[in-house]
Every structure is written in structure tokens, then in C-alpha cells.
Write a protein that holds these residues in place. Sequence first.
Motif, PDB file in Angstrom:
ATOM      1  N   THR A 165     -11.400   8.734  -9.828  1.00 12.68           N
ATOM      2  CA  THR A 165     -12.686   9.291  -9.990  1.00 12.68           C
ATOM      3  C   THR A 165     -12.868  10.935 -10.381  1.00 12.68           C
ATOM      4  O   THR A 165     -12.012  11.689  -9.614  1.00 12.68           O
ATOM      5  N   VAL A 166     -13.621  11.377 -11.368  1.00  2.17           N
ATOM      6  CA  VAL A 166     -13.551  12.702 -11.714  1.00  2.17           C
ATOM      7  C   VAL A 166     -14.860  13.275 -11.671  1.00  2.17           C
ATOM      8  O   VAL A 166     -15.912  12.621 -12.274  1.00  2.17           O
ATOM      9  N   THR A 167     -15.228  14.365 -11.162  1.00  2.00           N
ATOM     10  CA  THR A 167     -16.295  14.903 -10.941  1.00  2.00           C
ATOM     11  C   THR A 167     -15.882  16.543 -10.870  1.00  2.00           C
ATOM     12  O   THR A 167     -15.212  17.150 -10.218  1.00  2.00           O
ATOM     13  N   ASP A 168     -17.357  17.208 -11.184  1.00  2.00           N
ATOM     14  CA  ASP A 168     -17.099  18.785 -11.011  1.00  2.00           C
ATOM     15  C   ASP A 168     -17.110  19.152  -9.551  1.00  2.00           C
ATOM     16  O   ASP A 168     -16.741  20.220  -9.365  1.00  2.00           O
ATOM     17  N   SER A 169     -17.863  18.573  -8.820  1.00  2.99           N
ATOM     18  CA  SER A 169     -17.929  18.940  -7.304  1.00  2.99           C
ATOM     19  C   SER A 169     -17.989  17.735  -6.449  1.00  2.99           C
ATOM     20  O   SER A 169     -18.297  16.609  -6.612  1.00  2.99           O
ATOM     21  N   ILE A 170     -17.292  17.988  -5.273  1.00  4.34           N
ATOM     22  CA  ILE A 170     -16.948  17.038  -4.235  1.00  4.34           C
ATOM     23  C   ILE A 170     -18.394  16.635  -3.546  1.00  4.34           C
ATOM     24  O   ILE A 170     -18.613  15.420  -3.148  1.00  4.34           O
ATOM     25  N   THR A 171     -19.513  17.677  -3.915  1.00  2.00           N
ATOM     26  CA  THR A 171     -20.685  17.232  -3.123  1.00  2.00           C
ATOM     27  C   THR A 171     -21.357  16.174  -3.896  1.00  2.00           C
ATOM     28  O   THR A 171     -22.486  15.670  -3.688  1.00  2.00           O
TER      29      THR A 171
END
Length: 278
Positions: A165-171
Motif C-alpha cells: 500500500t502506497v500513500t503520501d501520509s500515514i494519516t
Amino acid sequence: MKIPEGVVLLDSLGDLKPNNTCPILVCGSHCGGNRELAQHVRNCNVKAVFLNNAGIGKNQAGIRGLLHYETEDILACAVDHNSAEIGIAQDTWESGTISHTNAQAKEAGIEIGDAVKDAVAKIINMGYPTPATRESKIHASNNNETNSKSLKQQTQTEINGVLITVTDSITFLNESNAGDVVVCGSHGGLSAGEYAQKHRLKAVFFNDAGIGKNSAGTKSLESLSDAGIIACTVSCMSAEIFNGQDVLNNGIVSVCNQLAKERNIKKNMTVKEALKHI
């Protein structure tokens, strides 16, 4: 020094709510981001924001948000990552010094080297910013949901048979991410680690945000190991903060926790090499 009226301290921008009424935000998060993030902050009734410069890093990603906040007419300052721990708003308030400013901050007389407390005093003394109005709250409630949806994007990709899973923010994660291997653009500080534990991840890769004061940019790694989560940071010069895809494509591991070391993940590996060991 008592926190003045109208100032709110938050460790993470992920904790900023649409019903916020404090116009001045002192936050432990990085000063990276994009237009959508700046719009989200504006729609939460923030008119001035202080954020960590995250070591500045690759392509000056750690201060990229300054121009986006400027476009949204938000006074914004970046705080030296060696003066205050990233992810800790109280330390930003008590010890932070300004490293970079946008146009609105300069107009308010804020200078490089000012203490955060002094910078806040300057904008309060000049009567700016004003508290949120009822109209601005209505505007926020009408627009914040759309902005949040556009912000909280995730992509999934398969590497060596493992779904990542790739995302700009852990939030931006949610309850469906339990057990995921996550590559994100967040710093590796304590507040980010709390999100990783909250969502019960299997493994996570962060940006080290220049490591900074008291190694704050990597401080969550040990507690994540205790929680059974493999965790690493990548050098802020190898990948942009708030850019999960760049962390995946170009990130170079800078710090590993004990669980990562037990998987033979080592400093100076690429993220893609490290993922083979998970």
C-alpha cells in the motif's frame, strides 16, 4: 509561557478537524504537502500555521507547502528540524525557531531565526489573523469532505508477490489497512508511529525527515518494533517527504528497527530491496 487564546497545538495535521476555531496552528507535522492539503487546512479555519521543515530534503519537499499555503492566503512558517522535534507540537511551541517563511509571514514581520513564540506574538499583536467566522465554518463544512477524499488516496502495487500500500501520509490510512505493508511519505516520528499502531500494520516505511533534534524523525521505530511492526525510514535526501511513490521508487533506507534487522533489512538498501525481506 501560557499558550495564547486562538492558538492550537497539534502533533499531526491528521488531527485537524473541520470544526476547529483557532486561527493559529502550531503543529508537529512537516511543511511539505500540496494544494489540496493547504485547502484542507484553510477549510479548517486556520489562518496561520507553523510546521517542521523536515530537513528540507530532496527537491526542498520539506518546505514545499509554503507556497501552497501562500496561495490559500495562509501565513506559514517552517521550523528548523534541529530546533524542535518533528511530530511534537509542544516542542515546536517551546523551542522551535523559524527557518523559512512565506509572503504573508514576511508581511507580518516574521524573520528567519525568530522563536515560534515570538512569531506568534507578532501576528497576534498586529491583530492578524482574526478568529474564524460563522461563514467560514459553513464554507469549511461544505468543502472539507471533498478535499479530504481527494487527499486520502492510496494505491496498491505488487512487488515480489507482496501487495504494497502506497500513500503520501500515514494519516490517510483507515481500518481496512490492518495487516498491510505500507510505504508512505510521512516522517517516522512518534505521532506517525501512533497511526501505524492504530491500524495494526505489518510493516511500514517512512521518511526520516532529516532525523533532526533528538532523532525525532526516526523516534517511532523502537516502539513499533515492540508492537510487532517492521519499520524503517529512508533518507530525506533520497525521497521526497509527502510522496509515497517516491519513497517506493527511490528511497534509500537510513534507519531500521530491530524487527527489520532480524529480516536482514539493512541501512543503504533501496526500499524495493528491503521489501524482498518482508
